[in-house]
Scaffold this motif. Structure first.
Motif, mmCIF file in Angstrom:
data_model
loop_
_atom_site.group_PDB
_atom_site.id
_atom_site.type_symbol
_atom_site.label_atom_id
_atom_site.label_comp_id
_atom_site.label_asym_id
_atom_site.label_seq_id
_atom_site.Cartn_x
_atom_site.Cartn_y
_atom_site.Cartn_z
ATOM 1 N N ARG A 1 0.816 -1.178 -0.014
ATOM 2 C CA ARG A 1 -0.097 -0.069 -0.009
ATOM 3 C C ARG A 1 1.028 1.105 0.027
ATOM 4 O O ARG A 1 1.929 1.146 0.552
ATOM 5 C CB ARG A 1 -0.884 -0.001 1.185
ATOM 6 C CG ARG A 1 -1.921 -1.015 1.208
ATOM 7 C CD ARG A 1 -2.975 -1.055 2.306
ATOM 8 N NE ARG A 1 -4.040 -1.737 2.371
ATOM 9 C CZ ARG A 1 -5.372 -1.298 1.735
ATOM 10 N NH1 ARG A 1 -5.416 -0.184 1.187
ATOM 11 N NH2 ARG A 1 -6.158 -2.269 1.628
ATOM 12 N N ASP B 1 -1.572 5.619 2.484
ATOM 13 C CA ASP B 1 -2.754 5.112 2.532
ATOM 14 C C ASP B 1 -3.235 5.075 3.901
ATOM 15 O O ASP B 1 -2.617 4.853 4.790
ATOM 16 C CB ASP B 1 -2.404 3.518 2.071
ATOM 17 C CG ASP B 1 -3.729 2.584 1.979
ATOM 18 O OD1 ASP B 1 -4.326 2.611 0.994
ATOM 19 O OD2 ASP B 1 -3.928 2.073 2.999
ATOM 20 N N ARG C 1 -2.853 1.981 6.009
ATOM 21 C CA ARG C 1 -1.445 1.827 6.402
ATOM 22 C C ARG C 1 -1.101 2.756 7.765
ATOM 23 O O ARG C 1 -0.374 2.426 8.779
ATOM 24 C CB ARG C 1 -0.402 2.060 5.295
ATOM 25 C CG ARG C 1 0.967 1.774 5.746
ATOM 26 C CD ARG C 1 1.689 1.866 4.276
ATOM 27 N NE ARG C 1 3.095 1.398 4.629
ATOM 28 C CZ ARG C 1 4.020 1.090 3.518
ATOM 29 N NH1 ARG C 1 3.883 1.288 2.182
ATOM 30 N NH2 ARG C 1 5.117 0.983 3.846
ATOM 31 N N GLU D 1 -3.041 -7.951 4.332
ATOM 32 C CA GLU D 1 -2.806 -6.664 4.835
ATOM 33 C C GLU D 1 -1.738 -6.363 5.198
ATOM 34 O O GLU D 1 -1.179 -5.343 5.206
ATOM 35 C CB GLU D 1 -4.242 -6.080 5.495
ATOM 36 C CG GLU D 1 -5.220 -6.093 4.545
ATOM 37 C CD GLU D 1 -5.318 -5.034 3.444
ATOM 38 O OE1 GLU D 1 -4.232 -4.317 3.356
ATOM 39 O OE2 GLU D 1 -6.106 -5.291 2.392
ATOM 40 N N ARG E 1 0.896 -6.182 2.932
ATOM 41 C CA ARG E 1 0.877 -4.893 2.056
ATOM 42 C C ARG E 1 1.235 -3.506 2.936
ATOM 43 O O ARG E 1 1.529 -2.554 2.368
ATOM 44 C CB ARG E 1 -0.740 -4.828 1.567
ATOM 45 C CG ARG E 1 -1.161 -5.830 0.753
ATOM 46 C CD ARG E 1 -2.444 -5.631 0.126
ATOM 47 N NE ARG E 1 -2.276 -4.506 -0.786
ATOM 48 C CZ ARG E 1 -3.546 -3.807 -1.274
ATOM 49 N NH1 ARG E 1 -4.544 -4.045 -0.846
ATOM 50 N NH2 ARG E 1 -3.209 -2.787 -2.107
ATOM 51 N N CYS E 2 0.959 -3.816 4.086
ATOM 52 C CA CYS E 2 1.248 -2.548 5.036
ATOM 53 C C CYS E 2 2.733 -2.722 5.859
ATOM 54 O O CYS E 2 3.016 -1.627 6.496
ATOM 55 C CB CYS E 2 0.103 -2.387 6.028
ATOM 56 S SG CYS E 2 -1.613 -2.222 5.700
#
Length: 290
Positions: A185, A189, A192, A276, A279-280
């Motif tokens: 991300r 974001d 995040r 996630e 992604r974070c």
């Protein structure tokens, strides 16, 4: 290598529908080994890139020798038999007319079967798969294995899909799409930023002991799955799993808890939280997650 939700294989016709759910995406140019126990319960799935057609068989045999440890892990997972699936083409290809004469990679299939026998695994079936069409490498009966390949009966295909949809397991169209679904991300974001803000508070509220921390995460996922899945609660869970993944011991305990005793209500939502977390993750954390 993946551990799948409980699924009992009813016959080879189910394999082309089943394999994408076990891999998480539609395989293309792949070799898939599905490990089964004596009751034909799927215990573990392995996917390997299929080497280019120009790679000679002796070089392929050398590559297989390098995977002996992975193949031996089938027995450790409780699988003493297997199905081998060869996906010779890209994900969106159709069944070629040339496969009526002979199937590709036949000699490689024999090498894979030999490698599996060497680690005590009996091969029940080896199939060439394109889309949901398949043809056995060991059957010459055109009534059983027609030149244009077999397709699973609609009711069988629907039963396989229903099994995994109920467990919130989805199939992505390709490996590339799977990889892109884990793209970081951007720094600004909202999710995040929310995860970063909550890390200290989550750390203060974690119970003592690795086992208790893992159970707190599992209970949090279970609770989140039963309610509307809002971003604030998701951010807290991602912050929690970040902390659990920060040490090898807690990471392994968490993964064992999610896969050794998979719970239908937890597994799908936990996948979303773990995705996630990837992604974070900050750049320096990605090495740990890998």
């Amino acid at each position: 290598m993946t551990r799948s939700p409980d699924f009992v294989l009813q016959g080879p016709d189910a394999l082309p529908v089943l394999a994408p759910y076990l891999c998480g995406f539609v395989p293309g140019r792949s070799l898939v080994v599905i490990g089964l126990d004596e009751n034909r319960l799927v215990r573990v799935t392995m996917r390997f890139d299929l080497p280019a057609d120009t790679v000679p068989d002796d070089a392929f045999a050398d590559e297989l020798a390098g995977t002996a440890g992975a193949l031996a892990a089938l027995a450790a997972a409780g699988a003493d038999r297997a199905a081998v699936l060869v996906y010779p083409l890209a994900e969106d290809a159709g069944w070629p007319e040339g496969y009526a004469d002979d199937l590709p990679h036949r000699s490689r299939v024999h090498l894979v079967e030999k490698a599996l026998r060497a680690v005590g695994v009996r091969v029940l079936e080896s199939l060439c798969v394109v889309g949901e069409r398949s043809r056995s490498y060991s059957c010459d009966d055109i009534d059983c294995c027609p030149p244009q390949g077999r397709v699973p009966a609609p009711e069988l295909a629907d039963a396989v899909r229903a099994h995994f949809i109920e467990r919130e397991v989805a199939v992505l169209p390709s490996r590339a799409v799977l990889e892109s679904s884990l793209d970081p991300r951007p720094p600004g974001d909202p999710l995040r930023r929310s995860v970063r803000r909550r890390r200290d508070g989550v750390l203060m509220r974690l119970p003592a002991g690795e086992g208790a921390q893992v159970e707190a995460f599992v209970e949090g996922v279970r609770s989140w799955a039963q309610l509307p899945r809002d971003q604030v609660r998701l951010a807290r869970l991602v912050a929690m799993v970040d902390l659990l993944l920060s040490t090898v011991g807690r990471r392994d305990l968490l993964l064992h808890r999610l896969t050794a005793r998979p719970e239908r209500a937890v597994l799908g939502p936990a996948r979303q939280v773990l995705a996630e977390a990837v992604r974070c993750a900050d750049d320096e954390d990605r090495v740990v997650l890998a």
